[in-house]
Structures are given as structure tokens and as C-alpha cells.
Design an enzyme around this catalytic site. Structure first.
Site, PDB file in Angstrom:
ATOM      1  N   ARG A  49     -34.511  18.399 -27.769  1.00 54.34           N
ATOM      2  CA  ARG A  49     -33.122  18.153 -27.380  1.00 54.34           C
ATOM      3  C   ARG A  49     -33.075  17.593 -25.966  1.00 54.34           C
ATOM      4  NH1 ARG A  49     -30.757  21.744 -24.631  1.00 54.34           N
ATOM      5  NH2 ARG A  49     -31.536  23.539 -25.811  1.00 54.34           N
ATOM      6  N   TYR A 102     -10.281   1.739 -32.146  1.00 53.06           N
ATOM      7  CA  TYR A 102     -10.906   2.407 -33.286  1.00 53.06           C
ATOM      8  C   TYR A 102     -10.213   3.744 -33.531  1.00 53.06           C
ATOM      9  CZ  TYR A 102     -14.380   5.254 -35.726  1.00 53.06           C
ATOM     10  OH  TYR A 102     -15.010   6.104 -36.600  1.00 53.06           O
ATOM     11  N   ASP A 174     -16.286  -0.326 -24.641  1.00 54.09           N
ATOM     12  CA  ASP A 174     -16.927  -0.168 -25.946  1.00 54.09           C
ATOM     13  C   ASP A 174     -17.356  -1.560 -26.401  1.00 54.09           C
ATOM     14  OD1 ASP A 174     -17.562   0.078 -28.644  1.00 54.09           O
ATOM     15  OD2 ASP A 174     -16.071   1.639 -28.994  1.00 54.09           O
ATOM     16  N   LYS A 199     -23.776   0.409 -35.795  1.00 53.38           N
ATOM     17  CA  LYS A 199     -23.269  -0.891 -36.202  1.00 53.38           C
ATOM     18  C   LYS A 199     -24.297  -1.996 -35.944  1.00 53.38           C
ATOM     19  CE  LYS A 199     -19.448   1.477 -37.003  1.00 53.38           C
ATOM     20  NZ  LYS A 199     -19.585   2.729 -36.262  1.00 53.38           N
TER      21      LYS A 199
END
Length: 378
Positions: A49, A102, A174, A199
Site C-alpha cells: 500500500r 463528469y 482533469d 480511459k
């Protein structure tokens, strides 16, 4: 030495493995690491992590592609957004968001962060003056998409960076729709770049991920702390898949753009289409600005049918264009934002038109894409 984008995509953070000479970095599929002594982790790795060599390779590559000094990878784009918001903001702060954004980003601000005490105001991010007018003494962040999702509006990154500086706020861009190949917001004055690497960066619809890229060392350290403390990291196999995808980003984006330009031209001529939203069209209000900020105009197109039922019918009829959410993969996708990706903004000031159709134009044979749309439109 300064390398080109394609070279960085293949080599940045991806040196051959020292032990075996493997030219592709290995997947360090491990949760923990043997330490050389108590409190002496080898090369700083103690728990995956906190750090993993495969994730580090991806983070270094993404930073190089965006022209940044620090990259951080996450389990999803929204995980990256949430970590950034909670690192930079506190209850009582204010954020400006796009009035065209979005649906997941809107939901995060309006339904999650607002309950924590973060206020927000929507602004037309294509209008620098409108954004400036929405700034308050408590504004800590101006959040921008360009092109926006789903209406393909274009924001003046340099102009908004000046507004943010005057307000002592951060400009966050973004860059998911453009990808680092088409646009590099940090070079235009942005403070932080956000990606859903699901994406275009990953590009094959087989992995979910997110990223933050920036240059500020202090903020980078804070984000790294919160990345570990909050724990929304991607696993090593997901990082490896994303690295594999990014190697072909440049060649894929060229084909996405080639196909999208032809699809947009086709749609503008079709009698059943009332409006085409694509920054590559000369009539698009952001066309000139996009031409200055972007290498090309991208693979995303939205169009309106003048009738909601007709829009849904087209979405339900295509064969090569797959009816699905998401975008940026090698395959072409079609969706109805109002009932799919942007259902969360229904009833708000961000609500999208009911007759809107969004396309993610893939890299298939262009004649097949045009024929599919022609049949679906009737």
C-alpha cells in the site's frame, strides 16, 4: 537529454530488470517485503500500500508524459480526485467546478464532500470572467475539465491559471479526455493534473485506475502521505496493465483523432442530427483555443438529435459502436449521458440534454464506423 513523447511512453520508469535483463518491468505481485533489519526496509519498500516497484514505474512514466516531477497512481480516477480534495481542502473551504462535468465528479463534490463541509459553485469554465466572478475568499481550488464531459467545452487553461493564482487557489485540470499526448496542462500553468487512467492512458478497457501529476514538491509529499494514509492505491497487476497500455498511447491517439474527425464530418451532414459537439469543427466556439492548447482535437464526440427517444433509439441500434459507459478504449462506444454516465446530475444545474448522444470513437476501420452510424440514424 530530452526525449520525445513516444520514447518516454516506452522507456520512462521502465528500465530493463537489473537481475534478469527483462525489457518489460516485472509485476511485483507482493503485499510485503523482507526487511534487512528492524526498521530498515530494503530500497524503502515495506508494504505494497505504501510502495510497490510496479506502481512506481507507472507513476514515473505518467509524470514524464505530463511534464511533471511527481506522479501518483490510484485505484480509480475518483480515488485520485477524493485524495486530492481531502489533501488540499478542509471543511468550510470552497471549490469551483464546471457547469458541464463528469457525473461522478459532480457526485463526489455534491453528495460526498459537501456533507464533509466543502462548498462548491458551478461556473462556465469556457468563460474566464464567469469563473473569476465565482471566486470567494474561501476558494481553494478551481476544478476544470477540458474538453468537458459530455458537452466538449474548452477551457482556457492559462487564463484560469491566472485566476487561480490571484485567488491563491489551485488550478486542477482533469486531462482524461485529451490524454497527455494531446494536451499538457502543467505547461500551461495548471497546478495538478487528474486522470482516469481507465480511459485513454490504459486504452484497452481492461483496467480501472487514476492518477495525479504535479510539480510542487511540498504538495507532492502531502499527496503521497494521503495516498498511503487513505489507501486507495491500484494493485501491481493493474499498474502493469496501465503501463502496457500507455506504451501505445501516441499511435492510438492519432487513429482516434483520424476517425473522430471523419465521424464528426459525417454527423454534421446528417439531416437527423441537429448539433454536433466536437472541438475540431471550425464552428465549435472553442475551436481556436483548442487548436492552441491541444495537439489534435481528440476522439470524443457528442451530438444532439432534437428528440430524446430518437437519441435512445440510436444508442440501442448500433452494432460496431458498443452501448456502454466509459471511453478511451480501442473499441468505439456509444451512450446516452442523461440516463447513463450523467444520471447523477439529473435535476441539477449540470443536467445534460435528454437528446444528447456521446461517442467514444475507437480505432476500428472508419468505413465500418460510418456505415454503422448511418444505419442506426436511418
Amino acid at each position: 537529454m530530452s526525449y520525445g513523447f513516444e520514447t518516454l511512453a516506452i522507456h520512462a520508469g521502465q528500465e530493463p530488470d537489473e537481475r534478469t535483463g527483462a525489457v518489460i518491468p516485472p509485476i511485483f505481485q507482493t503485499s510485503t517485503y523482507q526487511q534487512d533489519a528492524v526498521g530498515a526496509p530494503r530500497l524503502g519498500y515495506e508494504y505494497s500500500r505504501s510502495g510497490n516497484p510496479t506502481r512506481d514505474s507507472l507513476q514515473e512514466c505518467l509524470a514524464a508524459l505530463e511534464g511533471g516531477s511527481r506522479g501518483l497512481a490510484f485505484a480509480s480516477g475518483l480515488a485520485a480526485e477524493d485524495t486530492l480534495i481531502r489533501t488540499v481542502c478542509k471543511p468550510g473551504d470552497h471549490v469551483i467546478i464546471p457547469d458541464d462535468a463528469y457525473g461522478g465528479t459532480f457526485r463526489l463534490f455534491a453528495k460526498v464532500a459537501a456533507r464533509w463541509g466543502l462548498s462548491w459553485t458551478a461556473a462556465r469554465i469556457s468563460d474566464v470572467d464567469d469563473v473569476r466572478a465565482k471566486v470567494t475568499p474561501n476558494t481553494k481550488m478551481i476544478w476544470v475539465e477540458t474538453p468537458t464531459n459530455p458537452l466538449l467545452n474548452i477551457a482556457d487553461i492559462a487564463g484560469l491559471a491566472a485566476v487561480a493564482r490571484d485567488a491563491h487557489a489551485l488550478l486542477v485540470v482533469d486531462n482524461t479526455f485529451a490524454s497527455p499526448y494531446l494536451q499538457q496542462p502543467l505547461a500551461l500553468g495548471a497546478d495538478v493534473v487528474v486522470h482516469s487512467t481507465t480511459k485513454y492512458v490504459g486504452g484497452h478497457s481492461d483496467v480501472v485506475g487514476g492518477a495525479l501529476v504535479l510539480n510542487d514538491a511540498g504538495l507532492g509529499d502531502e499527496l503521497k502521505f494521503h495516498q498511503n494514509a487513505m489507501g486507495a492505491v491500484n494493485g501491481p497487476f493493474d499498474a502493469w496493465l496501465t503501463l502496457r497500455g500507455v506504451k501505445t498511447l501516441a499511435v492510438r491517439m492519432e487513429r482516434h483523432c483520424d476517425n473522430a474527425e471523419k465521424v464528426a464530418e459525417f454527423l454534421t451532414r446528417h439531416p437527423k442530427v441537429t448539433q454536433v459537439l466536437y472541438p475540431g469543427l471550425p464552428e465549435h466556439p472553442g475551436h481556436e483555443l483548442a487548436g492552441k492548447q491541444m495537439r489534435r482535437y481528440g476522439g470524443m464526440i457528442s451530438f444532439r438529435m432534437g428528440d430524446a427517444a430518437a437519441a435512445e433509439r440510436v444508442c440501442n441500434t448500433t452494432k460496431v459502436f458498443t452501448l456502454a459507459e466509459s471511453l478511451g478504449g480501442i473499441e468505439s462506444l456509444i451512450e446516452h449521458p442523461g440516463k447513463m454516465t450523467h444520471a447523477s446530475v439529473a435535476g441539477s444545474e449540470l443536467e445534460v440534454p435528454a437528446d444528447l448522444v456521446r461517442l467514444s470513437v475507437g480505432i476500428e476501420t472508419i468505413d465500418d464506423l460510418l456505415a454503422d452510424l448511418s444505419t442506426a440514424l436511418g
